[in-house]
Design an enzyme around this catalytic site. Structure first.
Site, short mmCIF file in Angstrom:
data_model
loop_
_atom_site.label_atom_id
_atom_site.label_comp_id
_atom_site.label_asym_id
_atom_site.label_seq_id
_atom_site.Cartn_x
_atom_site.Cartn_y
_atom_site.Cartn_z
N GLU A 185 53.12 -67.00 92.43
CA GLU A 185 53.45 -68.06 93.38
C GLU A 185 53.42 -67.63 94.84
OE1 GLU A 185 57.20 -69.28 91.84
OE2 GLU A 185 56.33 -70.64 90.37
N GLU A 205 66.83 -63.47 85.72
CA GLU A 205 65.42 -63.61 86.11
C GLU A 205 64.89 -62.30 86.70
OE1 GLU A 205 62.71 -66.86 88.49
OE2 GLU A 205 64.66 -66.30 89.33
#
Length: 759
Positions: A519, A671
């Site tokens: 991203e 994460e």
């Protein structure tokens, strides 16, 4: 293994389940040494979930599937339902120096002989310690679970054994959380204004040890408004009707059970703005054990009834009793664990795999049309549904627990009208699924500050169709395909046929202005993963049309055949995206090319190209100064396995197993190693896929469950068995063992059916 439930409620509390063999692969333990870095575990059944606390008696935040606060101007966010674990305890008059237990910070001097255990095999949390309070000491034992047998029920039980004569005070609570402040209009604030709003409220985006996520100032819980509440001290009950702000209704009820020797001298119900409580004063004698049990019933719109119905459920549970419900819980989890991943030779890997699967089973409900957010039933990523649901969670559950996998694909079918409306608003055909979807309505919920990301990370729409097709291939349910899967697949193909751009000068279709899977690269042309996923979605649509007897749009094949896939100038390997964009940043992913080996996409290519792709992709990862995101480790291992680089596949798996993203004491995945974004189901799904498909080499294809790549075993494993996998209505055991020559050999055996496959 045979286990005996000890008879008697208080005995069951002190030692709920006695097992004859080692539970090392099933138990996660906390000691007083964990107080300083305690990351809460989770209790759930896919419909509701809550979190542990060190005492075992603290009311903790809790969430219910799809119950979203839809306050205008904000993004949808999970509404925190009343916490039900709270049972506070005092050894006497606080004016004499005695305190309420839940106000005392856990420390080894006050909480002696401490042990808390999350039993993954049965979904039960037990907490035991000796509580020292100014000379009035008490043995504490707590057992809590969220029922898999009856998903409307949760139970928590406290046993106290005072080491004094006198009076004990107890407060059995439903904690009704105050509205979160500040409430930010994230659907309206751009990136700069979001930062200004945080600064104006003296808030920062940074993780706080041990368990506060970096984006907690943005991912706070939504609100439940209590519409009506009541309690009856004589009947030992409480009930409420509530509603998520601008969202669905919900209800809860509690019925309290007591051991026969609990004879309160005083019992009162009270309600204030922050809680409902049954407050008891109980005469106690030294050495006697007193037991208090909260039977909790929960429901919401579309799943159960109102407060009156929940109260009837809670009372019925109290009549059945704790022992019976605990036995039901053990039996329900035992049925789930019939489908299992069994590892010989690596107990740490076995425990981690059980933890990953436990968290998936605790956060994904069977036979519904609700999906799971990337962080399950928590506020992580505001409970929103990403491609994680389709590409990471669904394949991990598909063979082990198909009824839960079905819920995830059914959510996309239910959300199809919202996806169609989103495409239409952008002048496109078909359905354009959101980057961040509301798990209740399916609508776009990407914060305005990330608006560009939400508009451009469009591979999610291809991922949705691929997951639908994978479910069909594994289930063989043609009626489902016609009624639910095909409409989604067709609408996705229509989207890609309208979104791809024909470039006459190059005689090809291109997909422009997208955010890469990596991203950090935004607004790039021809992201390779996106283009290949779109090609697969278009070809799936043609195959699905044939399967259901519909006419395929010829554009689908034409566009699929014409979409450009970026390659190196010499054709030796894929590029991450269009060569006009330099691939020169030190990103968490390093390269998105390992994603091409994800089992559901599994791009066809020659062995030489596969090896070259892996070598090209892994080089920047190894040069990187950043830890791989926990989402990226499993694809690296899978890509290595498909390329025949088995030592690398083993190494990436070991890094995933022992990564700093695994938080103690209950193996909660975050994460990243530093952001504290916990209950990250995406990484759990990746770990399970690493084994189910990466090590076995199996793929789900039209011709069956096919061994497409050579199987492998990590060096220190002696065997791997996949127990009771469901494929097209039949159960299979799949094992990998080393043959006489030392090479791994895969075998697949149909097993006799003992009833319906595991949900």
């Amino acid at each position: 293994m045979k286990c005996a439930l000890l008879a008697g409620a208080w005995l069951a509390l002190v030692a709920p389940i006695v097992c004859a063999t080692d539970d090392a692969g099933w138990q996660l333990d906390a000691s007083s040494a964990d107080f300083a870095h305690y990351f809460p575990g989770q209790l759930g059944n896919g419909y509701v979930a809550t979190f542990s606390d060190p005492r075992g008696t603290q009311g903790t935040l809790a969430y219910m599937v799809g119950l979203m606060d839809e306050t205008p101007g904000d993004i949808a966010r999970p509404a925190a339902i009343p916490g039900w674990l709270g049972i506070d305890y005092s050894t006497g008059d606080s004016q004499a120096g005695h305190y309420w237990l839940n106000q005392v910070e856990p420390d080894p001097a006050t909480f002696r002989d401490y042990r808390q255990t999350l039993d993954l095999r049965r979904g039960v949390l037990t907490t035991r310690y000796r509580y020292l309070d100014h000379g009035r000491n008490t043995r504490i034992a707590v057992t809590s679970f969220v029922s898999q047998a009856d998903p409307h029920l949760a139970v928590t039980q406290l046993a106290i054994t005072p080491e004094y004569d006198g009076t004990a005070e107890l407060s059995l609570t439903l904690d009704t959380w105050a509205p979160h402040q500040p409430r930010l209009p994230l659907a309206q604030l751009d990136g700069q204004m979001t930062q200004e709003a945080l600064a104006a409220n003296n808030l920062q985006i940074r993780p706080l040890p041990p368990a506060t996520a970096d984006r907690a100032p943005l991912w706070y819980h939504g609100d439940v408004q209590v519409l009506d509440a009541s309690g009856d001290a004589r009947a030992y009950t409480m009930a409420l009707d509530g509603r998520a702000a601008h969202g669905p209704r919900m209800a809860m009820a509690v019925a309290v059970g007591r051991s026969d020797n609990v004879v309160p001298s005083e019992a009162n119900y009270r309600r204030d703005p922050y809680r409902m409580a049954l407050d008891l004063r109980v005469p106690v004698r030294k050495g006697q054990t007193y037991v208090f049990t909260k039977y909790v019933a929960l429901s919401r719109d579309g799943w159960g009834g109102d407060a009156a119905a929940d109260l009837a459920l809670a009372r019925a549970a109290r009549t059945r009793g704790f022992d019976a419900l605990l036995a039901d819980q053990a039996a329900a989890w035992a049925k789930l664990w019939r489908s299992d991943i069994e590892i010989d030779g690596a107990p740490d890997a076995q425990r981690m795999v059980h933890a990953d699967l436990y968290y998936l089973l605790s956060n994904v409900a069977p036979d519904t049309a609700w999906a799971a957010g990337a962080c399950g039933l928590s506020t992580g990523y505001a409970g929103h549904v990403f491609w994680d649901s389709d590409t990471w969670l669904m394949p991990a559950l598909l063979l082990l627990h198909p009824a839960r996998a079905k819920s995830l694909v059914m959510f996309r079918a239910r959300a199809l009208p919202a996806a169609r409306a989103r495409a239409q608003a952008r002048g496109l055909q078909g359905a354009m699924y959101p980057w961040e979807a509301d798990p209740e309505t399916g609508t776009e919920q990407t914060p305005h500050a990330a608006h560009v990301l939400g508009e451009r990370e469009i591979h999610v729409t291809a991922d949705v169709a691929i997951a639908q097709w994978q479910y069909w291939l594994a289930s063989g349910d043609e009626d489902w395909l016609k009624r639910h899967g095909w409409p989604v697949i067709r609408a996705v193909a229509e989207f890609w046929a309208s979104r791809a751009t024909w470039v006459p000068a190059r005689h090809r279709y291109e997909i422009l202005h997208v955010t890469s899977v990596d991203e950090d690269y935004n607004d790039v042309p021809n992201d390779t993963y996106t283009n290949l996923a779109a090609i697969k979605a278009l070809r799936i649509a043609t195959a699905a049309a044939k399967q259901v007897g519909a006419a395929a749009d010829p554009r689908w094949a034409r566009v699929a055949d014409g979409i450009y896939v970026p390659m190196a100038a010499d054709g030796s390997h894929h590029l991450d995206f269009d060569p006009s964009v330099p691939h020169d940043r030190d990103t968490w992913g390093g390269s998105s090319l390992p994603m091409l080996a994800l089992p559901s996409l599994d791009v066809a290519m020659s062995p030489a190209l596969r090896r070259a792709d892996y070598a090209y992709a892994v080089a920047p990862v190894r040069r990187s100064t950043r830890d791989p995101n926990s989402m990226g480790l499993a694809p690296l291992s899978i890509a290595a396995a498909t390329a025949g680089e088995t030592a690398d596949a083993d190494d990436w798996f070991e890094r995933n197993l022992h990564a700093r993203v695994v938080q103690p004491p209950f193996a909660v995945r975050t994460e990243t190693a530093h952001n504290n974004t916990g209950y990250f189901l995406t990484a759990s799904g990746g770990m399970l896929q690493n084994i189910l498909y990466g090590f076995t080499g199996l793929r789900i294809e039209p011709k069956g469950l096919v061994p497409t790549y050579p199987p492998m075993l990590p060096a220190r494993w002696t065997a791997l068995t996949l127990r009771n996998l469901t494929f097209r209505g039949r159960l299979y055991d799949i094992s990998i063992r080393r043959g006489a020559d030392g090479k791994p050999v895969l075998s697949m055996t149909a097993t006799p059916s003992t009833g319906n496959p595991s949900p």
